[in-house]
Enzyme design. Structure first.
Site, PDB file in Angstrom:
ATOM      1  N   MET A   1       8.317   7.551  19.091  1.00 17.37           N
ATOM      2  CA  MET A   1       8.116   8.596  20.078  1.00 17.37           C
ATOM      3  C   MET A   1       6.780   9.293  19.852  1.00 17.37           C
ATOM      4  O   MET A   1       6.274   9.337  18.729  1.00 17.37           O
ATOM      5  CB  MET A   1       9.254   9.626  20.008  1.00 17.37           C
ATOM      6  CG  MET A   1      10.602   9.057  20.441  1.00 17.37           C
ATOM      7  SD  MET A   1      10.594   8.559  22.170  1.00 17.37           S
ATOM      8  CE  MET A   1      12.240   7.877  22.320  1.00 17.37           C
ATOM      9  N   CYS A   2       6.232   9.851  20.896  1.00 15.46           N
ATOM     10  CA  CYS A   2       4.909  10.483  20.865  1.00 15.46           C
ATOM     11  C   CYS A   2       5.043  12.001  20.846  1.00 15.46           C
ATOM     12  O   CYS A   2       6.142  12.552  20.938  1.00 15.46           O
ATOM     13  CB  CYS A   2       4.103  10.057  22.091  1.00 15.46           C
ATOM     14  SG  CYS A   2       4.034   8.265  22.340  1.00 15.46           S
ATOM     15  N   ARG A   3       3.917  12.676  20.717  1.00 10.62           N
ATOM     16  CA  ARG A   3       3.842  14.136  20.802  1.00 10.62           C
ATOM     17  C   ARG A   3       2.729  14.482  21.773  1.00 10.62           C
ATOM     18  O   ARG A   3       1.699  13.804  21.832  1.00 10.62           O
ATOM     19  CB  ARG A   3       3.536  14.763  19.446  1.00 10.62           C
ATOM     20  CG  ARG A   3       4.506  14.457  18.316  1.00 10.62           C
ATOM     21  CD  ARG A   3       5.812  15.237  18.413  1.00 10.62           C
ATOM     22  NE  ARG A   3       6.766  14.567  19.281  1.00 10.62           N
ATOM     23  CZ  ARG A   3       7.985  15.055  19.567  1.00 10.62           C
ATOM     24  NH1 ARG A   3       8.381  16.202  19.052  1.00 10.62           N
ATOM     25  NH2 ARG A   3       8.795  14.391  20.354  1.00 10.62           N
ATOM     26  N   VAL A  86      -0.747  12.410  21.287  1.00 11.27           N
ATOM     27  CA  VAL A  86      -0.856  11.534  20.125  1.00 11.27           C
ATOM     28  C   VAL A  86       0.281  10.521  20.210  1.00 11.27           C
ATOM     29  O   VAL A  86       1.410  10.864  20.554  1.00 11.27           O
ATOM     30  CB  VAL A  86      -0.833  12.308  18.790  1.00 11.27           C
ATOM     31  CG1 VAL A  86      -2.090  13.155  18.649  1.00 11.27           C
ATOM     32  CG2 VAL A  86       0.402  13.190  18.646  1.00 11.27           C
ATOM     33  N   ASN A 112       6.326  10.805  26.915  1.00  8.00           N
ATOM     34  CA  ASN A 112       7.034  10.554  25.667  1.00  8.00           C
ATOM     35  C   ASN A 112       8.404  10.022  26.040  1.00  8.00           C
ATOM     36  O   ASN A 112       9.173  10.709  26.724  1.00  8.00           O
ATOM     37  CB  ASN A 112       7.148  11.845  24.844  1.00  8.00           C
ATOM     38  CG  ASN A 112       7.904  11.644  23.544  1.00  8.00           C
ATOM     39  OD1 ASN A 112       8.002  10.527  23.045  1.00  8.00           O
ATOM     40  ND2 ASN A 112       8.428  12.726  22.997  1.00  8.00           N
TER      41      ASN A 112
END
Length: 268
Positions: A1-3, A86, A112
């Site tokens: 998973m992304c931020r 990110v 995300n």
């Protein structure tokens, strides 16, 4: 998973989200606290709006914490509306074309989440795109394709309706092909005027989304996880919710794919 983190309001330097806070986006790139993976080192990107309708953009495959250019740019660029991301790859290689935010015309988009069994849904999803949108696809991620699908379904005219229709199409397509019906979607997107965010999942397990006032005169920040330890400042946005940050403040609405138009997928 992304931020990710996004802002709309009086102009701020990008560093006020990306590098300066105690739990900045760069900090989250190697030490996320509210994600399945603590490290988000598969690239990064920022998109910002200034004097032109189309956003500026900077992306790279380096981890955000190791790119000195990102820190320099974030310190110098001041914008009333920007998106920063990110990446922790769940699909698609580590390459610049797969780094968020994605842009098309005046729109920017970052995501995300994931689409279940995407490798089996990709081709019929791509077949729905007109030639100009299909040609605009340069990467291999489900996120970019979902964004272009929303463009196809009218993001310019009805942003939340187009997102709902795109997600509904994916769910219906997966069911039709007897594949896993799973969409987890927490995304931010903008046309350079308003900032939108949606938190939705077909299994009610959407990635996190938080909101807080920021900057002078009614600015607002939307993030995957809080940028500092002031828990009283951050409100968690519930699953099944859309947020619009515009000239008149913040509008929070229920969001669902129920009732979205049903489109037949193209076989050729």
């Amino acid at each position: 998973m992304c931020r990710w983190a996004a802002y709309r309001g009086e102009p701020l330097y990008l560093e006020e989200l990306v590098t300066s806070p105690a739990h900045s986006l760069i900090e989250q790139s190697h030490c996320a606290t509210r994600a399945k993976t603590a490290t988000n080192g598969d690239g990064f990107g920022i998109a910002w709006y200034g004097d032109h309708p189309e956003p500026g953009r900077y992306r790279d495959i380096l981890p955000a914490w190791s790119d000195c250019n990102l820190k320099s740019i974030a310190r110098q660029i001041r914008s009333p509306l920007f998106l920063a991301h990110v990446r922790a790859a769940t699909g698609g290689g580590t390459r610049r074309d797969n780094c968020h935010p994605f842009v098309f015309g005046r729109w920017s988009f970052m995501h995300n989440g994931q689409i279940g069994d995407f490798e089996h849904l990709r081709r019929p999803m791509e077949s729905m795109l007109d030639n100009d949108l299909y040609s605009a696809r340069t990467g291999t991620t489900d996120s970019e394709l979902l964004f272009l699908l929303a463009m196809q379904f009218g993001l310019d005219h009805d942003p939340l309706g187009a997102i709902a229709e795109a997600l509904a199409f994916i769910e219906q397509l997966a069911a039709h092909l007897e594949r896993q019906v799973l969409v987890r979607f927490t995304a931010a997107f903008s046309d350079g005027h308003d900032l939108y965010a949606v938190r939705y999942a077909s299994d009610w397990k959407a990635p996190t989304l938080y909101a807080a006032p920021m900057g002078p005169s009614g600015g607002y920040c939307l993030v995957s996880e809080p940028l500092n330890d002031d828990d009283s400042a951050w409100v968690e946005i519930p699953d099944g919710t859309a947020v619009i940050v515009g000239e008149n403040g913040v509008d929070v609405r229920l969001f669902s794919t129920q009732g979205a138009p049903v489109r037949k997928y193209r076989t050729a």
